[in-house]
Design a protein around this motif. Structure first.
Motif, PDB file in Angstrom:
ATOM      1  N   LEU A  19     -44.486  34.289  15.841  1.00  0.00           N
ATOM      2  CA  LEU A  19     -45.597  35.241  15.853  1.00  0.00           C
ATOM      3  C   LEU A  19     -46.523  35.032  14.661  1.00  0.00           C
ATOM      4  O   LEU A  19     -47.753  35.090  14.802  1.00  0.00           O
ATOM      5  CB  LEU A  19     -45.067  36.665  15.895  1.00  0.00           C
ATOM      6  CG  LEU A  19     -44.247  37.022  17.134  1.00  0.00           C
ATOM      7  CD1 LEU A  19     -43.774  38.465  17.052  1.00  0.00           C
ATOM      8  CD2 LEU A  19     -45.009  36.761  18.410  1.00  0.00           C
ATOM      9  N   HIS A  33     -48.185  42.651  16.095  1.00  0.00           N
ATOM     10  CA  HIS A  33     -47.540  41.362  16.323  1.00  0.00           C
ATOM     11  C   HIS A  33     -46.837  40.812  15.091  1.00  0.00           C
ATOM     12  O   HIS A  33     -46.036  39.878  15.221  1.00  0.00           O
ATOM     13  CB  HIS A  33     -48.573  40.337  16.813  1.00  0.00           C
ATOM     14  CG  HIS A  33     -49.271  40.737  18.056  1.00  0.00           C
ATOM     15  ND1 HIS A  33     -48.604  41.057  19.226  1.00  0.00           N
ATOM     16  CD2 HIS A  33     -50.591  40.899  18.330  1.00  0.00           C
ATOM     17  CE1 HIS A  33     -49.483  41.389  20.160  1.00  0.00           C
ATOM     18  NE2 HIS A  33     -50.695  41.298  19.635  1.00  0.00           N
ATOM     19  N   ALA A  49     -44.788  39.944  21.066  1.00  0.00           N
ATOM     20  CA  ALA A  49     -45.604  38.735  21.184  1.00  0.00           C
ATOM     21  C   ALA A  49     -47.028  39.042  21.639  1.00  0.00           C
ATOM     22  O   ALA A  49     -47.277  39.986  22.391  1.00  0.00           O
ATOM     23  CB  ALA A  49     -44.953  37.762  22.164  1.00  0.00           C
ATOM     24  N   HIS A  50     -47.928  38.205  21.192  1.00  0.00           N
ATOM     25  CA  HIS A  50     -49.309  38.232  21.660  1.00  0.00           C
ATOM     26  C   HIS A  50     -49.305  37.882  23.152  1.00  0.00           C
ATOM     27  O   HIS A  50     -48.636  36.933  23.565  1.00  0.00           O
ATOM     28  CB  HIS A  50     -50.141  37.165  20.953  1.00  0.00           C
ATOM     29  CG  HIS A  50     -50.127  37.236  19.465  1.00  0.00           C
ATOM     30  ND1 HIS A  50     -49.033  36.870  18.703  1.00  0.00           N
ATOM     31  CD2 HIS A  50     -51.087  37.609  18.595  1.00  0.00           C
ATOM     32  CE1 HIS A  50     -49.335  37.015  17.421  1.00  0.00           C
ATOM     33  NE2 HIS A  50     -50.566  37.465  17.324  1.00  0.00           N
TER      34      HIS A  50
END
Length: 126
Positions: A19, A33, A49-50
């Motif tokens: 991340l 994040h 997570a993005h």
């Protein structure tokens, strides 16, 4: 490609390092994040997570399957978060052939069955 053909990609485990590296590469430094304390301050137990990171793994699935220049369309919808330390699995399935293109259904799922992204792609056959 034939209707029903399926390909998969096991993404690597989403670590805190993953991340942080993705935040640096993408410029997306949203605290949800990368900062556990910021998450907890707004009622989220930990970082996640993005969405675009998961989308990138789906993109890798596609480019591992076909050359990039054959990808005509690629769309996704984010449906759930990917928690830190989870291991997403990407899949693509050919759902129909129309003219000189194959239409694919895409998804990213977690080991517990949670689907975090759904999508589609159109791939030129030749």
């Amino acid at each position: 490609m034939i209707v029903g053909e399926t390909h998969g990609l096991a993404a690597p485990r989403i670590t805190r390092s993953t991340l942080a590296l993705y935040a640096g590469a993408s410029g997306d430094h949203n605290p949800v994040h990368i900062d556990t304390d910021a998450c907890r301050a707004v009622g989220i137990p930990d970082v996640f997570a993005h969405g675009m990171l998961s989308m990138a793994y789906l993109g890798r699935l596609l480019t591992d399957w076909v050359p990039q220049e054959r990808i005509r369309a690629y769309d996704v919808r984010f449906t759930a978060i990917t928690p830190v330390n989870d291991t997403p699995v990407c899949t693509g399935t050919v759902t129909r052939i129309q003219g000189d293109c194959a239409h694919l259904d895409l998804k990213v799922a977690l080991p517990d069955g949670t689907v975090t992204l759904t999508g589609s792609a159109v791939i030129a056959l030749g």
